[in-house]
Design an enzyme around this catalytic site. Sequence first.
Site, PDB file in Angstrom:
ATOM      1  CB  CYS A  44     -21.726  97.073 128.842  1.00 45.13           C
ATOM      2  SG  CYS A  44     -23.434  97.226 127.465  1.00 45.13           S
ATOM      3  CG  HIS A  60     -20.066  82.479 110.278  1.00 44.20           C
ATOM      4  ND1 HIS A  60     -19.519  81.261 109.097  1.00 44.20           N
ATOM      5  CD2 HIS A  60     -18.702  82.102 110.711  1.00 44.20           C
ATOM      6  CE1 HIS A  60     -18.866  80.833 108.833  1.00 44.20           C
ATOM      7  NE2 HIS A  60     -17.735  80.816 109.864  1.00 44.20           N
TER       8      HIS A  60
HETATM    9  P1  OAD Z   1     -22.201  77.533 100.743  1.00 45.78           P
HETATM   10  O1  OAD Z   1     -23.089  78.578 100.104  1.00 45.78           O
HETATM   11  O2  OAD Z   1     -20.396  77.505 100.322  1.00 45.78           O
HETATM   12  O3  OAD Z   1     -22.649  76.125 100.659  1.00 45.78           O
HETATM   13  C1  OAD Z   1     -23.483  75.731 100.739  1.00 45.78           C
HETATM   14  C2  OAD Z   1     -23.337  74.186 100.141  1.00 45.78           C
HETATM   15  O4  OAD Z   1     -25.165  73.451 100.414  1.00 45.78           O
HETATM   16  C3  OAD Z   1     -23.850  73.860  98.520  1.00 45.78           C
HETATM   17  O5  OAD Z   1     -22.376  73.086  98.978  1.00 45.78           O
HETATM   18  C4  OAD Z   1     -25.000  73.421  98.430  1.00 45.78           C
HETATM   19  O6  OAD Z   1     -24.286  72.154  96.385  1.00 45.78           O
HETATM   20  C5  OAD Z   1     -25.251  72.662  99.620  1.00 45.78           C
HETATM   21  N1  OAD Z   1     -27.087  72.708  99.064  1.00 45.78           N
HETATM   22  C6  OAD Z   1     -27.803  73.156  98.809  1.00 45.78           C
HETATM   23  N2  OAD Z   1     -28.682  72.745  98.608  1.00 45.78           N
HETATM   24  C7  OAD Z   1     -29.372  72.237  99.965  1.00 45.78           C
HETATM   25  C8  OAD Z   1     -30.206  71.289 100.602  1.00 45.78           C
HETATM   26  N3  OAD Z   1     -31.742  71.994  99.808  1.00 45.78           N
HETATM   27  N4  OAD Z   1     -29.391  70.606 101.248  1.00 45.78           N
HETATM   28  C9  OAD Z   1     -28.432  70.610 101.587  1.00 45.78           C
HETATM   29  N5  OAD Z   1     -27.368  70.944 100.999  1.00 45.78           N
HETATM   30  C10 OAD Z   1     -28.258  71.997 100.051  1.00 45.78           C
HETATM   31  O7  OAD Z   1     -22.490  78.235 102.716  1.00 45.78           O
HETATM   32  P2  OAD Z   1     -21.304  78.022 103.735  1.00 45.78           P
HETATM   33  O8  OAD Z   1     -20.211  76.632 103.711  1.00 45.78           O
HETATM   34  O9  OAD Z   1     -22.362  77.988 104.684  1.00 45.78           O
HETATM   35  O10 OAD Z   1     -19.566  83.803 105.845  1.00 45.78           O
HETATM   36  O11 OAD Z   1     -20.752  79.056 103.588  1.00 45.78           O
HETATM   37  C11 OAD Z   1     -19.556  79.285 104.270  1.00 45.78           C
HETATM   38  C12 OAD Z   1     -19.562  80.363 104.652  1.00 45.78           C
HETATM   39  O12 OAD Z   1     -19.381  80.994 103.109  1.00 45.78           O
HETATM   40  C13 OAD Z   1     -20.730  81.107 105.330  1.00 45.78           C
HETATM   41  O13 OAD Z   1     -20.914  81.178 106.385  1.00 45.78           O
HETATM   42  C14 OAD Z   1     -20.244  83.443 104.809  1.00 45.78           C
HETATM   43  C15 OAD Z   1     -19.608  82.367 103.651  1.00 45.78           C
HETATM   44  O14 OAD Z   1     -18.698  83.868 103.561  1.00 45.78           O
HETATM   45  C16 OAD Z   1     -19.455  84.768 106.504  1.00 45.78           C
HETATM   46  O15 OAD Z   1     -20.610  84.855 106.469  1.00 45.78           O
HETATM   47  C17 OAD Z   1     -18.479  84.878 107.815  1.00 45.78           C
END
Ligand code: OAD
Length: 248
Positions: free
Chosen positions: A136, A125
């Site tokens: 450019c 991302h």
């Molecule tokens: P999410 O916020 O959807 O999910 C975060 C996950 O991390 C959840 O399942 C939590 O349970 C878990 N979590 C929390 N604390 C943790 C810890 N200490 N160790 C391990 N896991 C933990 O985040 P993403 O899946 O990254 O996109 O979200 C995907 C995308 O949604 C992001 O990249 C963003 C957003 O729209 C863009 O900005 C393009």
Amino acid sequence: MIVAGVTEELRARFGKARRVAALTGAGISAESGVPTFRGGGGAAIWEWRGRPVSELSSAELLASDPVTVWEWFDHRRGLLRDLRPNAGHAALAGWEARFPDFLLATQNIDGLHAAAGSRKVVELHGSIRHGRCLRCARRVVLPDSLPELPPRCACASPLRPDVVLFGEMLPEGAFERAEAAASACELFFVVGTSALVYPAALLPRLARRAGACVIEVNPEETELTPVVDATILGRAGDVLPAFLTPGV
Ligand code: OAD
């Protein structure tokens, strides 16, 4: 299989593996103080200056009002400035040297994997620490304080934030690199992601289909939990180092 910590069987697989890949999401940075979008892990920002994040981080707003989009990302860069990588980032950085074949794909734009020393990283991302020239296409490391908004490239054209906005495709080649690693690895880690956002969420499924053992690390169950080989319920900063340090 849902487990509370790294089992001897998983540690043995890790010890023997040569081709390893990982997908991380917001949860890996939660212990550094970065809020997640969904699930546990902190209070996500859904609104700023009365505007929803879906609008602030959109290709439409970048086209019509780039200054507001830059202010929003500058605000977020400010929140990240004093945050440091945690034990989860450090463990993944160390794995790079351990496995002959290793690739880390992240959905995070916070740059904390690179700050921990990871070099074999695909930022699916993009990166909030970089801008990209609209003319450019040069990628530029942003200084802490931006002299003007939008900042300008050496060629004098305006930069845009080097992140994937709502309504945009992933950077060219990024998914393909991650897909190739997912399809070729023996062990695939999915760490700190709700696995709801595509195409990143396809990667663990592709890995599984190609025969890899898929290990999820998350304090909560996710949509992926029923389809992976093992879900280790725990925080990334506790679980990932425990693959190398039994008893932690
Ligand atoms: P999410 O916020 O959807 O999910 C975060 C996950 O991390 C959840 O399942 C939590 O349970 C878990 N979590 C929390 N604390 C943790 C810890 N200490 N160790 C391990 N896991 C933990 O985040 P993403 O899946 O990254 O996109 O979200 C995907 C995308 O949604 C992001 O990249 C963003 C957003 O729209 C863009 O900005 C393009």
